[in-house]
Design a protein around this motif. Sequence first.
Motif, PDB file in Angstrom:
ATOM      1  N   TYR A  33       1.123  -1.508  -0.096  1.00 50.74           N
ATOM      2  CA  TYR A  33       0.191  -0.053  -0.543  1.00 50.74           C
ATOM      3  C   TYR A  33       1.021   1.292  -0.951  1.00 50.74           C
ATOM      4  O   TYR A  33       0.530   2.377  -0.700  1.00 50.74           O
TER       5      TYR A  33
ATOM      6  N   ILE B 207      -3.893   4.233  -8.498  1.00 48.68           N
ATOM      7  CA  ILE B 207      -5.378   4.904  -7.588  1.00 48.68           C
ATOM      8  C   ILE B 207      -6.207   4.271  -6.966  1.00 48.68           C
ATOM      9  O   ILE B 207      -6.486   3.593  -5.689  1.00 48.68           O
ATOM     10  N   ASN B 208      -6.563   2.710  -7.603  1.00 54.38           N
ATOM     11  CA  ASN B 208      -7.264   2.070  -7.854  1.00 54.38           C
ATOM     12  C   ASN B 208      -7.295   1.056  -7.184  1.00 54.38           C
ATOM     13  O   ASN B 208      -7.721  -0.116  -6.070  1.00 54.38           O
TER      14      ASN B 208
ATOM     15  N   ALA C 246      -4.037   1.255  -5.074  1.00 51.50           N
ATOM     16  CA  ALA C 246      -4.292   0.966  -3.658  1.00 51.50           C
ATOM     17  C   ALA C 246      -5.889   1.362  -2.748  1.00 51.50           C
ATOM     18  O   ALA C 246      -5.467   0.788  -1.348  1.00 51.50           O
ATOM     19  N   LYS C 247      -6.917   1.428  -3.263  1.00 50.48           N
ATOM     20  CA  LYS C 247      -8.345   1.491  -3.364  1.00 50.48           C
ATOM     21  C   LYS C 247      -8.159  -0.102  -2.544  1.00 50.48           C
ATOM     22  O   LYS C 247      -9.331  -0.637  -1.393  1.00 50.48           O
ATOM     23  N   ARG C 248      -7.251  -1.168  -3.581  1.00 53.56           N
ATOM     24  CA  ARG C 248      -7.933  -2.472  -3.063  1.00 53.56           C
ATOM     25  C   ARG C 248      -7.366  -2.664  -2.081  1.00 53.56           C
ATOM     26  O   ARG C 248      -7.694  -3.951  -1.311  1.00 53.56           O
TER      27      ARG C 248
ATOM     28  N   GLN D 263      -6.788  -1.484   0.691  1.00 50.33           N
ATOM     29  CA  GLN D 263      -7.461  -1.295   1.901  1.00 50.33           C
ATOM     30  C   GLN D 263      -7.934  -2.588   2.169  1.00 50.33           C
ATOM     31  O   GLN D 263      -9.270  -2.074   3.305  1.00 50.33           O
TER      32      GLN D 263
ATOM     33  N   LYS E  76      -3.620   6.717   4.508  1.00 50.66           N
ATOM     34  CA  LYS E  76      -4.944   7.535   4.012  1.00 50.66           C
ATOM     35  C   LYS E  76      -4.566   9.268   3.513  1.00 50.66           C
ATOM     36  O   LYS E  76      -4.917   9.679   2.479  1.00 50.66           O
TER      37      LYS E  76
ATOM     38  N   LEU F 114      -3.182   9.315   0.347  1.00 46.29           N
ATOM     39  CA  LEU F 114      -4.227   8.618  -0.883  1.00 46.29           C
ATOM     40  C   LEU F 114      -5.387   9.976  -1.173  1.00 46.29           C
ATOM     41  O   LEU F 114      -5.519   9.823  -2.389  1.00 46.29           O
ATOM     42  N   ASP F 115      -5.952  10.640   0.097  1.00 47.02           N
ATOM     43  CA  ASP F 115      -6.615  11.649  -0.284  1.00 47.02           C
ATOM     44  C   ASP F 115      -6.354  12.904  -0.659  1.00 47.02           C
ATOM     45  O   ASP F 115      -6.833  13.163  -2.248  1.00 47.02           O
TER      46      ASP F 115
ATOM     47  N   GLY G  71      -5.266  11.381  -4.629  1.00 49.97           N
ATOM     48  CA  GLY G  71      -6.747  11.115  -5.062  1.00 49.97           C
ATOM     49  C   GLY G  71      -7.122  12.283  -5.858  1.00 49.97           C
ATOM     50  O   GLY G  71      -7.971  12.416  -6.761  1.00 49.97           O
TER      51      GLY G  71
END
Length: 587
Positions: free
Chosen positions: A58, A81-82, A84-86, A88, A98, A101-102, A105
């Motif tokens: 991550y 980005i997608n 990294a969301k997976r 989580q 987080k 990433l915010d 993103g």
Amino acid sequence: MQISLVGIAQKKAYDRAEFHREIERLQEEMIVDISKANQTLRFLEKKYKDLHDPEINYIITIKKIKFFSAYGDYTRVKFEINKAKRFQFFFQANEQDKLYLDLYGAVYESLGQNFDLLITKTRKILQKSKKSDKYLLLQCHLVLANCFSENGNYEEAIREIELAKDIAEKKGNPAFLFQVANSAGQVYFFNNQVAHALKEFRFAKQLAITNHWKYAEQYANASLGEIYLYTNQMDRAKMYFDMVLENEQNTELRDLFQVYGCLEHYYELKKNMDSSYFYSIRRNEIDDLLENLRSENLVFELEKDFQTESNQYLLEEERGKNQQLRLILILILMSIVVIISISYLFIRQKSDSNRILQQQKEEIDEKNREISNSLAMKENLLKEIHHRVKNNLQVVSSILNLQSRNVHDPEALRIIEEGKDRIRAIALIHNQLHLNNDSAYVEMGGYLNKLISQMGESFSSYNKNISVIVNVEEINLAIDYAVPLGLIMCELLSNSYKHAFKNQEEGVIEVELKNNPERSLNYELLVKDNGAGYKGETEFLEQSSTGVEIISAFIQQLDAKYSYINDGSGFGLFIQFAIDERHSKFN
């Protein structure tokens, strides 16, 4: 399956403090040496691959988002980005991680369009962030500085620069100071504070020299040269561009692209068209090379992701075989008793049904992944095609420009110039499609504004004060309709510039494009001037000229109706045509 892998990974120890030191070094390298940062990213992926630790993956993925943002590869940014969301879904991510990433993103989602929303999101991240995380605080202030600068609020932009500078000075980190100096130089330059901008870029260059950052020094040279070029200090600009060219092997491709573009403009101002054309070709070569590198990186990541999924599938298949063996042993024991045998038959029937459903689900999931990957690659290839068509049309325009230098017949020169205008109108459409997130549609408002600006530059030699009033709704059209409309606009504007204002020093041209869904011919285009009007013996569209023939041909292609506006206060053409929903998007 992933949960089991996490359990295995937790048994393997690693030096957490060393990992975070490596991440800090990577963050500094992404500021001063993007090539070295790329090598470090690959090294870290390989080093920690066998741990299968979702937290490590991550964090590395978060840094890859920042890397590809700096590289300008937004297709890959969206992919990471997608990804990294997976991650989580498999563990409880650290709140501070987080926030990274915010931030990244939010920057990607804005893409230079909605700066007010990006300012709001970035300020919330600043409030939530730990004060000890100086890197994240620095990035937030620099993002805010860029947003305020783009919105024209230079006072707030400079205030954010000062806050970032305070963080970098207290941290005493040369890489932080280098990044802040470059951002400050850009803000001051856009605010026409050239002396301050030069001071910041010179400071950045001195930091690069002191710390032996060769790539960073080349970036500073390119920035200084660009400032001097656009402030008409030509000799100083050329001196810095020569510094970059003398050490190309230690220069990033993106910086070479910038310098080649500046040199193209420099020699154009010097009226040395051969050298200008040479650097135009070199810039296109670098652009193509960057596009190829981005495509290769994306294909590499997709193949790696597919390989990971394949390995997980094989592991699950092996576990399925072991479960079948245990089932056989249980069935042998249960066959002794009839009642147990009957129960066993019922259970097996139900198990088989579930297994078939699971297999079908896995096959559908695999097909969906293949389709998604295929669509991503096709979208990338389509953007590449538009990009190459645009470059090839620019080369054709440059060749016509060179050819015109040897033509002295005024009529031949006029034909060549008209041809160049039409080529540039088509090239502009392909450029819009290449830059758009949706490569199937052209946003007509932005396209027509750029086309009008381009036509105005072409006829600037007429020394007339001609203003163009544009009223275009937010309409997106497929290329089959955008090209005819663009060429009709090109010919009508050219006609007005050439003929409408011969006896006038100033004039106005009106352009409207509207959608009227209540009518069968639901789109309307109007081009009108307040010039002398049309006084020919035949109708306007019955004249025997190339431009008029092009307009007539495309009106027929659009199956459109038209009417003239020739009421003594100028001349205009009103065109109505129909487009179904498959070829348009009306916002």
